[in-house]
Scaffold this motif. Structure first.
Motif, PDB file in Angstrom:
ATOM      1  N   ALA A  17       0.833  -1.190   0.000  1.00  0.00           N
ATOM      2  CA  ALA A  17       0.000   0.000   0.000  1.00  0.00           C
ATOM      3  C   ALA A  17       0.866   1.236   0.000  1.00  0.00           C
ATOM      4  CB  ALA A  17      -0.922  -0.005   1.217  1.00  0.00           C
ATOM      5  N   PHE A  18       0.223   2.383  -0.020  1.00  0.00           N
ATOM      6  CA  PHE A  18       0.939   3.640  -0.048  1.00  0.00           C
ATOM      7  C   PHE A  18       1.196   4.148   1.365  1.00  0.00           C
ATOM      8  CE2 PHE A  18      -0.509   3.267  -4.285  1.00  0.00           C
ATOM      9  CZ  PHE A  18       0.359   4.004  -5.063  1.00  0.00           C
ATOM     10  N   ALA A  19       2.241   4.917   1.535  1.00  0.00           N
ATOM     11  CA  ALA A  19       2.699   5.340   2.857  1.00  0.00           C
ATOM     12  C   ALA A  19       1.719   6.288   3.514  1.00  0.00           C
ATOM     13  CB  ALA A  19       4.049   6.026   2.730  1.00  0.00           C
ATOM     14  N   GLN A  20       1.702   6.265   4.855  1.00  0.00           N
ATOM     15  CA  GLN A  20       0.938   7.221   5.627  1.00  0.00           C
ATOM     16  C   GLN A  20       1.861   8.271   6.239  1.00  0.00           C
ATOM     17  OE1 GLN A  20      -2.376   7.374   5.476  1.00  0.00           O
ATOM     18  NE2 GLN A  20      -1.948   5.817   3.948  1.00  0.00           N
ATOM     19  N   ILE A  21       3.084   8.354   5.769  1.00  0.00           N
ATOM     20  CA  ILE A  21       3.995   9.388   6.228  1.00  0.00           C
ATOM     21  C   ILE A  21       3.522  10.740   5.696  1.00  0.00           C
ATOM     22  CG2 ILE A  21       6.323  10.317   5.905  1.00  0.00           C
ATOM     23  CD1 ILE A  21       7.407   7.531   6.159  1.00  0.00           C
ATOM     24  N   ASN A  22       3.413  11.707   6.592  1.00  0.00           N
ATOM     25  CA  ASN A  22       2.916  13.031   6.242  1.00  0.00           C
ATOM     26  C   ASN A  22       4.090  13.999   6.186  1.00  0.00           C
ATOM     27  OD1 ASN A  22       1.529  15.398   5.884  1.00  0.00           O
ATOM     28  ND2 ASN A  22       0.456  15.330   7.845  1.00  0.00           N
ATOM     29  N   GLU A  23       4.372  14.523   4.997  1.00  0.00           N
ATOM     30  CA  GLU A  23       5.520  15.424   4.844  1.00  0.00           C
ATOM     31  C   GLU A  23       5.348  16.730   5.601  1.00  0.00           C
ATOM     32  OE1 GLU A  23       2.658  16.318   1.508  1.00  0.00           O
ATOM     33  OE2 GLU A  23       3.530  14.495   2.367  1.00  0.00           O
ATOM     34  N   LEU A  31       9.985   7.030   9.374  1.00  0.00           N
ATOM     35  CA  LEU A  31      10.244   5.781   8.651  1.00  0.00           C
ATOM     36  C   LEU A  31       9.054   4.854   8.813  1.00  0.00           C
ATOM     37  CD1 LEU A  31      13.437   3.634   8.465  1.00  0.00           C
ATOM     38  CD2 LEU A  31      11.351   2.582   9.350  1.00  0.00           C
ATOM     39  N   GLN A  32       8.662   4.206   7.730  1.00  0.00           N
ATOM     40  CA  GLN A  32       7.629   3.174   7.789  1.00  0.00           C
ATOM     41  C   GLN A  32       8.108   1.976   6.981  1.00  0.00           C
ATOM     42  OE1 GLN A  32       3.238   3.097   6.151  1.00  0.00           O
ATOM     43  NE2 GLN A  32       3.273   4.035   8.183  1.00  0.00           N
ATOM     44  N   LEU A  33       8.040   0.789   7.584  1.00  0.00           N
ATOM     45  CA  LEU A  33       8.568  -0.428   6.969  1.00  0.00           C
ATOM     46  C   LEU A  33       7.510  -1.520   6.986  1.00  0.00           C
ATOM     47  CD1 LEU A  33      10.934  -2.178   5.875  1.00  0.00           C
ATOM     48  CD2 LEU A  33      11.500  -2.686   8.264  1.00  0.00           C
ATOM     49  N   LEU A  53       9.445   0.313   1.883  1.00  0.00           N
ATOM     50  CA  LEU A  53      10.201   1.200   2.761  1.00  0.00           C
ATOM     51  C   LEU A  53       9.889   2.632   2.380  1.00  0.00           C
ATOM     52  CD1 LEU A  53      12.372   1.751   4.918  1.00  0.00           C
ATOM     53  CD2 LEU A  53      14.067   1.687   3.078  1.00  0.00           C
ATOM     54  N   ASP A  54       9.405   3.414   3.350  1.00  0.00           N
ATOM     55  CA  ASP A  54       9.074   4.822   3.142  1.00  0.00           C
ATOM     56  C   ASP A  54       9.831   5.656   4.163  1.00  0.00           C
ATOM     57  OD1 ASP A  54       7.070   4.060   1.217  1.00  0.00           O
ATOM     58  OD2 ASP A  54       5.829   3.491   2.928  1.00  0.00           O
ATOM     59  N   VAL A  55      10.494   6.692   3.692  1.00  0.00           N
ATOM     60  CA  VAL A  55      11.316   7.536   4.559  1.00  0.00           C
ATOM     61  C   VAL A  55      11.046   8.996   4.238  1.00  0.00           C
ATOM     62  CG1 VAL A  55      13.661   8.203   5.214  1.00  0.00           C
ATOM     63  CG2 VAL A  55      13.132   5.800   4.764  1.00  0.00           C
ATOM     64  N   LYS A  66      11.057  13.051   0.676  1.00  0.00           N
ATOM     65  CA  LYS A  66      10.321  11.827   0.991  1.00  0.00           C
ATOM     66  C   LYS A  66      10.493  10.822  -0.136  1.00  0.00           C
ATOM     67  CE  LYS A  66       5.709  11.587   0.888  1.00  0.00           C
ATOM     68  NZ  LYS A  66       4.312  11.805   1.318  1.00  0.00           N
ATOM     69  N   THR A  67      10.731   9.567   0.228  1.00  0.00           N
ATOM     70  CA  THR A  67      10.847   8.501  -0.764  1.00  0.00           C
ATOM     71  C   THR A  67       9.962   7.335  -0.370  1.00  0.00           C
ATOM     72  OG1 THR A  67      12.387   6.997  -1.891  1.00  0.00           O
ATOM     73  CG2 THR A  67      12.904   7.565   0.399  1.00  0.00           C
ATOM     74  N   GLN A  68       9.245   6.756  -1.327  1.00  0.00           N
ATOM     75  CA  GLN A  68       8.375   5.607  -1.126  1.00  0.00           C
ATOM     76  C   GLN A  68       8.814   4.516  -2.102  1.00  0.00           C
ATOM     77  OE1 GLN A  68       4.578   8.624  -0.496  1.00  0.00           O
ATOM     78  NE2 GLN A  68       4.246   6.694  -1.533  1.00  0.00           N
ATOM     79  N   ASN A  69       9.137   3.326  -1.566  1.00  0.00           N
ATOM     80  CA  ASN A  69       9.713   2.260  -2.382  1.00  0.00           C
ATOM     81  C   ASN A  69       8.996   0.941  -2.121  1.00  0.00           C
ATOM     82  OD1 ASN A  69      12.359   3.737  -3.382  1.00  0.00           O
ATOM     83  ND2 ASN A  69      12.159   4.154  -1.194  1.00  0.00           N
TER      84      ASN A  69
END
Length: 256
Positions: A17-23, A31-33, A53-55, A66-69
């Motif tokens: 799925a897509f990250a829930q990290i809020n810039e 970090l979300q793994l 991996l999202d950072v 921000k990077t989403q991989n």
């Protein structure tokens, strides 16, 4: 017995799925793994691997990167069914503001869709319709230059036949948000976007995502997503739409 196999497959499937990290979060590092998969042999032969991996990191007081991989691999009865890579990278300028610009670069492959390589770069603007500590709604628009290379030269629209390369400028309209439910233990998240080629009216795509996150302890959550993706222009060997339902565990870390 067959039902037991199917239940085992779904329970062992990791979240894609897509990250829930809020810039727009003021913390310096996020970090979300997610990592997991499943393997089965016997009456059903299945191998599935998922990793994400999202950072997000604050480069300076004004800039956030921000990077989403994502990586997704799937094989049935010894035959590869999926092998997808996707990397989205963003550079935001003053993302705490109500209106802020960003630059984006993207690279992906998609075995199931006959897509050998897709890359694009572009510039956009984000407007924060709602920004609170635990919830947000954001509307974004951008202009991109995209290059897609396919493994086939035969498409569902004949005007594209004869070349595996399609290059054009694109526009995107993007909406995303998340909201706490039930005293913040449960979170609703959603995302949708529409992309349109500026060169060809029939070349467009859209994506819908809806999901729930259930917090189980600090940093860890159980997550479920329903993802629908549609591409109007495809090679004749694949379908235009995909529907995916996933769930699994995720870990998120934040540091000042």
């Amino acid at each position: 017995m067959r039902k037991t196999y199917l239940v085992s497959i779904f329970l062992l499937t990791s979240l894609l799925a897509f990250a829930q990290i809020n810039e727009s979060d003021t913390v310096g590092f996020q970090l979300q793994l997610r990592s997991g998969g499943s393997y089965q042999t016997g009456n059903v032969e299945l191998l599935r691997v998922t990793n994400q991996l999202d950072v997000s990191t604050r480069i300076s007081s004004d800039l956030v990167f921000k990077t989403q991989n994502n990586y997704f691999y799937q094989r049935f009865f010894g035959n590869k069914a999926d092998e997808d890579l996707a990397s989205s990278n963003y550079l935001y300028l003053q993302p705490e503001n109500i209106l802020y610009p960003y630059a984006i670069s993207f690279i992906s492959t998609n075995f199931r869709r006959d897509l050998d390589l897709r890359t694009f770069t572009g510039l956009g603007l984000t407007y924060q319709l709602l920004q609170k500590t635990a919830q947000t709604v954001k509307l974004s628009a951008n202009v991109l230059y995209e290059q897609s290379t396919y493994r086939s030269q035969v498409f569902n629209y004949q005007e594209f036949d004869g070349s595996e390369h399609i290059k054009a400028f694109w526009s995107t309209l993007y909406l995303r948000g998340f909201h706490p439910l039930k005293e913040a233990a449960l979170k609703l998240t959603y995302e949708l976007y529409w992309q349109q080629s500026l060169a060809d009216r029939v070349n467009y795509r859209y994506h819908l995502l809806a999901g729930l996150d259930l917090s189980v302890r600090k940093g860890f959550s159980i997550q479920s997503r329903i993802i629908y993706a549609y591409e109007n222009l495809v090679t004749t060997r694949v379908k235009q739409k995909d529907l995916l339902w996933t769930w699994g565990l995720a870990y998120q870390f934040k540091s000042k």
